[in-house]
Design an enzyme around this catalytic site. Structure first.
Site, short mmCIF file in Angstrom:
data_model
loop_
_atom_site.label_atom_id
_atom_site.label_comp_id
_atom_site.label_asym_id
_atom_site.label_seq_id
_atom_site.Cartn_x
_atom_site.Cartn_y
_atom_site.Cartn_z
N SER A 1 -21.49 98.89 12.55
CA SER A 1 -20.06 99.10 12.81
C SER A 1 -19.82 100.55 13.19
CB SER A 1 -19.24 98.74 11.56
OG SER A 1 -17.89 99.10 11.79
N HIS B 1 -20.62 96.36 16.36
CA HIS B 1 -19.36 95.87 15.81
C HIS B 1 -18.28 96.93 16.05
CE1 HIS B 1 -17.04 93.28 13.07
NE2 HIS B 1 -16.53 94.41 12.56
N ASP C 1 -14.33 97.84 15.49
CA ASP C 1 -13.15 97.53 14.69
C ASP C 1 -11.89 98.06 15.34
OD1 ASP C 1 -14.20 96.17 12.38
OD2 ASP C 1 -15.15 98.07 11.83
N MET D 1 -7.98 98.55 15.06
CA MET D 1 -6.91 98.61 14.05
C MET D 1 -5.67 99.25 14.66
SD MET D 1 -9.16 100.11 10.92
CE MET D 1 -10.68 99.34 10.38
N HIS E 1 -13.74 93.09 16.66
CA HIS E 1 -12.98 92.56 15.52
C HIS E 1 -11.55 93.07 15.61
CE1 HIS E 1 -12.56 92.78 10.80
NE2 HIS E 1 -11.74 91.90 11.33
N MET F 1 -8.06 93.67 14.35
CA MET F 1 -7.18 93.76 13.16
C MET F 1 -5.85 94.29 13.66
SD MET F 1 -10.04 95.33 10.59
CE MET F 1 -11.05 95.84 11.97
N MET G 1 -14.48 88.36 5.65
CA MET G 1 -14.22 89.73 5.21
C MET G 1 -14.59 89.86 3.73
SD MET G 1 -13.32 91.42 7.81
CE MET G 1 -13.14 92.95 6.86
N ASP H 1 -18.52 91.08 6.70
CA ASP H 1 -18.09 92.42 7.08
C ASP H 1 -17.45 93.14 5.89
OD1 ASP H 1 -17.10 94.65 8.39
OD2 ASP H 1 -15.73 93.54 9.69
C1 DX5 Z 1 -13.16 97.09 7.71
C2 DX5 Z 1 -14.01 96.90 8.95
C3 DX5 Z 1 -15.46 96.96 8.75
C4 DX5 Z 1 -15.99 98.27 8.36
C5 DX5 Z 1 -17.28 98.05 7.60
O1 DX5 Z 1 -11.83 96.88 8.05
O2 DX5 Z 1 -13.72 95.66 9.52
O3 DX5 Z 1 -16.15 96.54 9.91
O4 DX5 Z 1 -16.22 99.09 9.47
O5 DX5 Z 1 -17.62 99.26 7.13
P1 DX5 Z 1 -18.54 99.47 5.82
O6 DX5 Z 1 -19.87 98.95 6.18
O7 DX5 Z 1 -18.47 100.95 5.68
O8 DX5 Z 1 -17.88 98.73 4.71
ZN ZN Z 2 -14.98 94.74 11.19
#
Ligand code: DX5
Ligand code: ZN
Length: 230
Positions: free
Chosen positions: A15, A40, A42, A44, A76, A78, A147, A185
Site C-alpha cells: 500500500s 494498492h 488508497d 480518501m 481502493h 474510500m 477491512m 487490508d
Molecule cells: C486504510 C487503508 C489501508 C492502509 C493499510 O484506510 O485502506 O490500505 O494503507 O496500511 P497499514 O498496512 O499500515 O495498516
Molecule cells: Zn486500502
C-alpha cells in the site's frame, strides 16, 4: 505482463499510502521488484473517511511503473459518491477498482459500470458492517476486500475479529462457486500474515510493515514471503 504470484497462492499488495511520496515511483518500483504483486492505492476524500490522500492523477502516474514491472494497480475508493469518479479512475489506468458498500445506494449499478469499462470490480466493507451486505452482489464481483481496520489511516492495528470474517466470506464465495479474490487490508505484517492467509485470504495489503518496517522494503517483503511459506 501478467500478474506475478510469488507465493503460489497468496499475493502481496504493498500500500503506497505508507511510501515516501517524495520518491513515489521509485518506492513503488522497489516494492514490486522485491516481490510485491499489486500496488494498492488508497483514495480518501475527507468525507467518507477523515483523511485526504490522492486522486486519479496518482494512478495515472503509476501506470507506467505497473506496465514496466508487471504489477497491477489495485485502487481502493474510500470516497463519497463513488459513481461520479469511476470513469476517471478507469481512464487513469486502474486494474481493480473497489468500492465500499457503505458509500453507495446502488452497489449493483456501480459494479456493473466498473466492469463495463473493462476493469475488475471489487466490493469492500468496514469492520462493523454485517457481511450480509455483500451477499447479493457476490456473484458479480471479481474481488472482495475485508477491512481489518477502520478505513482512513495507515499504521493501525489489525482487528482480531477480522479473521472470522475472512473465513466467513471464504465460505460464502465457496457456496456460490466464486473465484473472486479475497483481499484483506489493514494492520497486516509478517506476524499475522499466515493466520490471515489460512483463514482464506489470497491477497494481503500491507503499507506500514513494508514501507516503514524495521528493514528495507526488499527485506520486509522477504519477511512476508518467509512467513507465508510457513
Ligand atoms: C486504510 C487503508 C489501508 C492502509 C493499510 O484506510 O485502506 O490500505 O494503507 O496500511 P497499514 O498496512 O499500515 O495498516
Ligand atoms: Zn486500502
Amino acid at each position: 505482463m501478467a500478474s506475478k504470484n510469488l507465493t503460489g497462492e497468496t499475493l502481496l499488495a504493498p500500500s503506497i499510502l505508507a511510501a515516501d511520496f517524495s520518491c513515489l515511483g521509485q518506492q513503488a518500483r522497489e516494492a514490486i521488484e522485491a516481490g510485491g504483486d499489486w500496488l494498492h492505492i488508497d483514495i480518501m476524500d475527507g468525507h467518507f473517511v477523515p483523511n485526504i490522500s490522492m486522486g486519479p492523477i496518482v494512478v495515472k502516474a503509476l501506470r507506467p511503473v505497473a506496465d514496466e514491472t508487471g504489477a497491477l494497480l489495485d485502487v481502493h475508493l474510500m470516497i463519497a459518491d463513488p459513481a461520479r469518479y469511476i470513469p476517471a479512475f478507469c481512464e487513469a489506468g486502474a486494474d481493480r477498482l473497489t468500492v465500499h458498500v457503505e458509500s453507495t445506494h446502488h452497489l449493483q449499478r456501480i459494479v456493473q459500470s466498473i466492469k463495463d469499462l473493462g476493469v475488475k470490480a471489487g466490493v469492500t466493507l468496514n469492520p462493523a458492517t454485517p457481511l450480509e451486505m455483500i451477499a447479493p452482489i457476490l456473484p458479480e464481483v471479481d474481488l472482495v476486500l475485508i477491512m481489518s481496520v477502520n478505513p482512513g489511516f495507515g499504521g493501525q492495528s489489525y482487528i482480531p475479529s477480522s479473521t472470522a470474517r475472512i473465513a466467513q466470506v471464504r465460505r460464502m464465495l465457496a457456496d456460490i462457486g466464486s473465484q473472486a479474490w479475497l483481499e484483506v487490508d489493514g494492520g497486516i505484517d509478517p506476524g499475522n500474515a499466515a493466520e490471515i492467509a489460512a483463514a482464506g485470504a489470497n491477497v494481503l495489503v500491507a503499507g506500514s510493515s513494508i514501507f516503514r518496517g524495521s528493514g528495507s522494503v526488499a527485506g520486509n517483503i522477504a519477511a512476508f514471503r518467509a512467513a507465508l511459506a510457513g
